[in-house]
Design an enzyme around this catalytic site. Structure first.
Site, PDB file in Angstrom:
ATOM      1  CE  LYS A   8      -3.739   5.126  -1.638  1.00  0.00           C
ATOM      2  NZ  LYS A   8      -4.636   5.966  -2.586  1.00  0.00           N
ATOM      3  CE1 TYR A  50      -4.019   2.428   0.449  1.00  0.00           C
ATOM      4  CE2 TYR A  50      -2.473   3.304   2.212  1.00  0.00           C
ATOM      5  CZ  TYR A  50      -3.450   3.408   1.410  1.00  0.00           C
ATOM      6  OH  TYR A  50      -4.382   4.262   1.581  1.00  0.00           O
TER       7      TYR A  50
END
Length: 257
Positions: free
Chosen positions: A167, A163
Site C-alpha cells: 500500500k 500489505y
C-alpha cells in the site's frame, strides 16, 4: 468553474466510471454512490455474480451500470472493462482502483514469497495495469482514485510487511501517476481508509473493532459509505485542483496511536 453551484460540483452526470472490486464492500458502495450521482458505472470484479448483483442494485435504483469479470492481476485483465466503458457509455472519465487483497502474513524475518508476490500482483501491479490501460482512453478532466490504506502509514501490528509495503508503494504510484498524467488533464489521488466494516473484515475479532472505536477520535470504525463519499469528492468537479494527494479517511485513528 464560473459559478459556485453545489449541485453541479458534486455530480457525475454524463461521466463514466470503472470501479474494480465493485462486487462488495467499499467497491460496491462507491459504485452505488457514483450511479446515484449520475455516472454510468462499469462494475468490475473477479466474482461475476457479485458484480451482477451490484449492477442489479444500481438498475433498480434507476441508474446505469454494466458488469464485467476482471482479474486485475492478469495482464489482459482490465482491457475488457475499458472496452465495456467506451462501448456501453461512450467514454471513460473515472477509474477507481479498489480491488485488493489482505492475506495473513508472517512476522519478519520469515517470508512467504507466494503471499508477498500475490499481494503486490493485485494491490500494486493490478492498479498499475488499470491506470496504464485506462489513461490512454480517458477524457481530459478525468480522475483516477486508488484505494490504499492507513496501514501504509501506521502499522496495526507485526506480520503486515507484505500489505503495508504494498500500500505504501501504491501511494508512491499515485504521486508518480499524477505527475505523468497531469498534462493530459487527468488527476490521480488515493484514499487511505482505516478499519471499515465490510464482508472482508467480518472475520476480524470483535475486540479489534471495539479497540479501534475506543481509540478513534470519531468514536467508531468506518462504514463503506464513508470511503465512498471521499471517492465521490475526488471524482467530482469540486476536486478539480486536488492532484497527487493521499487522503486519510480513518476517523482520526492514525493520529491517536
Amino acid at each position: 468553474m464560473n459559478e459556485l453551484q453545489a449541485t453541479s460540483l458534486f455530480r457525475l452526470d454524463d461521466k463514466t466510471a470503472i470501479v474494480t472490486g465493485a462486487g462488495s464492500g467499499i467497491g460496491r458502495a462507491i459504485a452505488l454512490l457514483y450511479a446515484a450521482a449520475g455516472a454510468g458505472v462499469v462494475a468490475a470484479d473477479l466474482d461475476s455474480t457479485a458484480a451482477e448483483e451490484t449492477v442489479a442494485r444500481i438498475v433498480r435504483g434507476g441508474g446505469r451500470a454494466h458488469a464485467v469479470t476482471v482479474d486485475v492481476a492478469a495482464p489482459e485483465g482490465i482491457e475488457g472493462a475499458v472496452t465495456a466503458a467506451v462501448e456501453t457509455f461512450g467514454a471513460l472519465d473515472v477509474l477507481v482502483n479498489n480491488a485488493g487483497i489482505y492475506p495473513l502474513g508472517e512476522r519478519l524475518p520469515g517470508i512467504d514469497w507466494e503471499t508477498y508476490e500475490r499481494t503486490y500482483a493485485v494491490n500494486v501491479f493490478g492498479a498499475l495495469r488499470c491506470i496504464s490501460a485506462s489513461a490512454g482512453r480517458m477524457r481530459p478532466g478525468g480522475a483516477i482514485i486508488n484505494i490504499s490504506s492507513m496501514e501504509s502509514l501506521s502499522l496495526s501490528g507485526p506480520g503486515n510487511a507484505h500489505y503495508s509495503s504494498a500500500k505504501a508503494a501504491l501511494n508512491g504510484l499515485t504521486r508518480a501517476a499524477a505527475v505523468d498524467l497531469g498534462p493530459q488533464g487527468i488527476r490521480v489521488n488515493a484514499i487511505l481508509p482505516g478499519l471499515v466494516k465490510t464482508e472482508g473484515t467480518s472475520g476480524a475479532p470483535q475486540p479489534l473493532f471495539d479497540n479501534i472505536a475506543a481509540k478513534a477520535p470519531s468514536g467508531r470504525v468506518g462504514e463503506p459509505l464513508d470511503i465512498a463519499g471521499a471517492a465521490l469528492f475526488l471524482a467530482c468537479p469540486a476536486a478539480s485542483y486536488v492532484n497527487g494527494h493521499c487522503l486519510l479517511v480513518d476517523g482520526g485513528i492514525t493520529i491517536s496511536r
